[in-house]
Design a protein around this motif. Structure first.
Motif, PDB file in Angstrom:
ATOM      1  N   VAL A 107       0.848  -1.209   0.000  1.00  0.00           N
ATOM      2  CA  VAL A 107       0.000   0.000   0.000  1.00  0.00           C
ATOM      3  C   VAL A 107       0.880   1.255   0.000  1.00  0.00           C
ATOM      4  O   VAL A 107       0.645   2.193  -0.762  1.00  0.00           O
ATOM      5  N   ARG A 193       0.085  -1.872 -12.202  1.00  0.00           N
ATOM      6  CA  ARG A 193      -0.434  -2.100 -10.839  1.00  0.00           C
ATOM      7  C   ARG A 193      -1.456  -1.029 -10.458  1.00  0.00           C
ATOM      8  O   ARG A 193      -2.451  -1.334  -9.804  1.00  0.00           O
ATOM      9  N   GLU A 196      -4.638  -1.906 -12.038  1.00  0.00           N
ATOM     10  CA  GLU A 196      -5.275  -3.013 -11.310  1.00  0.00           C
ATOM     11  C   GLU A 196      -5.962  -2.525 -10.025  1.00  0.00           C
ATOM     12  O   GLU A 196      -7.073  -2.953  -9.719  1.00  0.00           O
ATOM     13  N   THR A 197      -5.296  -1.620  -9.300  1.00  0.00           N
ATOM     14  CA  THR A 197      -5.906  -1.129  -8.052  1.00  0.00           C
ATOM     15  C   THR A 197      -7.160  -0.307  -8.371  1.00  0.00           C
ATOM     16  O   THR A 197      -8.144  -0.368  -7.629  1.00  0.00           O
ATOM     17  N   SER A 200      -9.862  -2.724  -9.040  1.00  0.00           N
ATOM     18  CA  SER A 200     -10.296  -3.427  -7.827  1.00  0.00           C
ATOM     19  C   SER A 200     -11.175  -2.563  -6.923  1.00  0.00           C
ATOM     20  O   SER A 200     -11.850  -3.086  -6.038  1.00  0.00           O
ATOM     21  N   GLU A 201     -11.144  -1.238  -7.152  1.00  0.00           N
ATOM     22  CA  GLU A 201     -11.979  -0.352  -6.333  1.00  0.00           C
ATOM     23  C   GLU A 201     -13.460  -0.705  -6.469  1.00  0.00           C
ATOM     24  O   GLU A 201     -14.221  -0.566  -5.513  1.00  0.00           O
ATOM     25  N   ILE A 203     -14.675  -3.707  -6.907  1.00  0.00           N
ATOM     26  CA  ILE A 203     -14.917  -4.905  -6.077  1.00  0.00           C
ATOM     27  C   ILE A 203     -15.059  -4.487  -4.604  1.00  0.00           C
ATOM     28  O   ILE A 203     -15.955  -4.948  -3.893  1.00  0.00           O
ATOM     29  N   LEU A 204     -14.154  -3.584  -4.180  1.00  0.00           N
ATOM     30  CA  LEU A 204     -14.192  -3.137  -2.783  1.00  0.00           C
ATOM     31  C   LEU A 204     -15.472  -2.345  -2.496  1.00  0.00           C
ATOM     32  O   LEU A 204     -16.067  -2.480  -1.433  1.00  0.00           O
ATOM     33  N   LYS A 205     -15.854  -1.534  -3.497  1.00  0.00           N
ATOM     34  CA  LYS A 205     -17.093  -0.759  -3.363  1.00  0.00           C
ATOM     35  C   LYS A 205     -18.282  -1.700  -3.147  1.00  0.00           C
ATOM     36  O   LYS A 205     -19.103  -1.495  -2.269  1.00  0.00           O
ATOM     37  N   SER A 207     -18.211  -4.776  -2.088  1.00  0.00           N
ATOM     38  CA  SER A 207     -18.131  -5.494  -0.807  1.00  0.00           C
ATOM     39  C   SER A 207     -18.609  -4.618   0.352  1.00  0.00           C
ATOM     40  O   SER A 207     -19.110  -5.109   1.352  1.00  0.00           O
ATOM     41  N   MET A 208     -18.433  -3.291   0.186  1.00  0.00           N
ATOM     42  CA  MET A 208     -18.868  -2.374   1.261  1.00  0.00           C
ATOM     43  C   MET A 208     -20.304  -1.922   1.068  1.00  0.00           C
ATOM     44  O   MET A 208     -20.861  -1.239   1.926  1.00  0.00           O
ATOM     45  N   GLY A 209     -20.864  -2.268  -0.071  1.00  0.00           N
ATOM     46  CA  GLY A 209     -22.248  -1.889  -0.355  1.00  0.00           C
ATOM     47  C   GLY A 209     -22.392  -0.439  -0.758  1.00  0.00           C
ATOM     48  O   GLY A 209     -23.488   0.120  -0.717  1.00  0.00           O
ATOM     49  N   ILE A 210     -21.279   0.202  -1.166  1.00  0.00           N
ATOM     50  CA  ILE A 210     -21.344   1.619  -1.550  1.00  0.00           C
ATOM     51  C   ILE A 210     -21.990   1.768  -2.918  1.00  0.00           C
ATOM     52  O   ILE A 210     -22.630   2.771  -3.215  1.00  0.00           O
ATOM     53  N   GLU A 213     -25.626   2.739  -3.079  1.00  0.00           N
ATOM     54  CA  GLU A 213     -26.088   4.037  -2.572  1.00  0.00           C
ATOM     55  C   GLU A 213     -26.285   5.058  -3.682  1.00  0.00           C
ATOM     56  O   GLU A 213     -25.614   5.031  -4.681  1.00  0.00           O
TER      57      GLU A 213
END
Lengths: 213, 91
Positions: A107, A193, A196-197, A200-201, A203-205, A207-210, A213
């Motif tokens: 990170v 990279r 890729e990040t 992946s945002e 996927i993270l969004k 997973s957080m249910g954002i 919204e």
């Protein structure tokens, strides 16, 4: 998986650290040689030489090399500062790094690259320009060793003392061009990279249910 | 780590740090955030159920929940994959 990734990350970090450190050293050398050639050119001009134009061109090139040397050192120092902090955590570690430590390192490196993307692009440009300038300077100075002509077919070596200086100039040129190649390689790897990040945002969004919204 | 981080990277840092109960001040110090942005991030994570607030006497602490663990695992997987799938840089 962490062992392998930790080793890869550590080795990549060390490679980049070495590259930036080498750049700092050669940037300082470029500055020193640049100013040395400026002085030598100016002294040559006042010495009543038969080719003042040649001296003036060498002087201008030396000035450019000096400027590029300063830019080279400043950019390297900025990048080195960040990389030293990231490397500190892994440098003396003998035991396997935990998942958390490795991810934190990744990170930090991602953020460091994101922050210094412009500087690294400048480094690629400075190294390439510096490389070509020093190459030209090295060739110009090498030409001064010899006197003679094509008509006579004879070339005379003027001074052995000039050889180390010309060889060093050519070495700086070579290192500079090699550095730009490695920086380009590093930049391409990290651009991938970054992409890729960014992907992946999503996927993270999710997973957080954002995304809902 | 005062460089440009994405919100997801900051969420990860906060959640990993809050594996054990932490006060607001220690969180913002450790994660290099100012109190305004730190408050926003912590409020967001609490509203999503990733952080729970515990009040012990006069002291308030935040701790990561089980839900946060899922996020941390997913984030770790994604970021470690960057070194697994993309060919690395070597001198």
């Amino acid at each position: 998986m962490t062992d392998e990734i930790s080793t890869r990350f550590k080795s990549e970090l060390s490679s980049f650290y070495l590259l930036v450190l080498l750049n700092l050293v050669f940037g300082a050398l470029a500055m020193a040689f640049g100013i040395q050639f400026v002085i030598a050119s100016v002294l040559g001009l006042t010495g009543g030489q038969t080719t003042p134009e040649f001296r003036m061109i060498t002087g201008v090139f030396s000035m450019v090399c000096f400027g590029l040397g300063i830019s080279w050192v400043l950019s390297s120092a900025k990048i080195l500062k960040g990389i030293t902090g990231i490397r500190r955590e892994f440098r003396h570690r003998t035991a396997t790094a935990t998942d958390e430590t490795v991810t934190r390192g990744i990170v930090r490196m991602v953020a460091h690259y994101r922050e210094n993307q412009k500087t690294i692009r400048t480094m690629i440009l400075v190294c390439t320009l510096g490389g070509f300038c020093f190459l030209a300077l090295g060739i110009m100075n090498s030409m001064e060793f010899f006197s003679g002509g094509f008509s006579s077919g004879r070339f005379v070596l003027n001074s052995y003392l000039l050889i180390p200086s010309a060889l060093l100039t050519l070495a700086i040129a070579l290192v500079s061009l090699l550095s730009s190649y490695y920086f380009l390689h590093f930049s391409r790897t990290w651009d991938l990279r970054q992409q890729e990040t960014a992907k992946s945002e999503d996927i993270l969004k999710k997973s957080m249910g954002i995304d809902k919204e | 780590m005062n460089s440009r981080r994405t919100p997801y990277e900051i969420y990860w840092e906060i959640l990993v740090y809050c594996k054990s109960p932490r006060s607001f001040t220690t969180i913002i110090n450790r994660c290099d955030l100012n109190s305004k942005t730190g408050q926003e991030y912590i409020e967001f994570l609490s509203s999503k159920g990733y952080l729970s607030l515990t009040k012990d006497g006069g002291k308030s602490t935040y701790v990561a929940t089980e839900r946060a663990h899922e996020y941390v695992v997913l984030f770790t997987e994604i970021y470690q994959k960057l070194f697994d799938t993309i060919p690395g840089f070597r001198l």
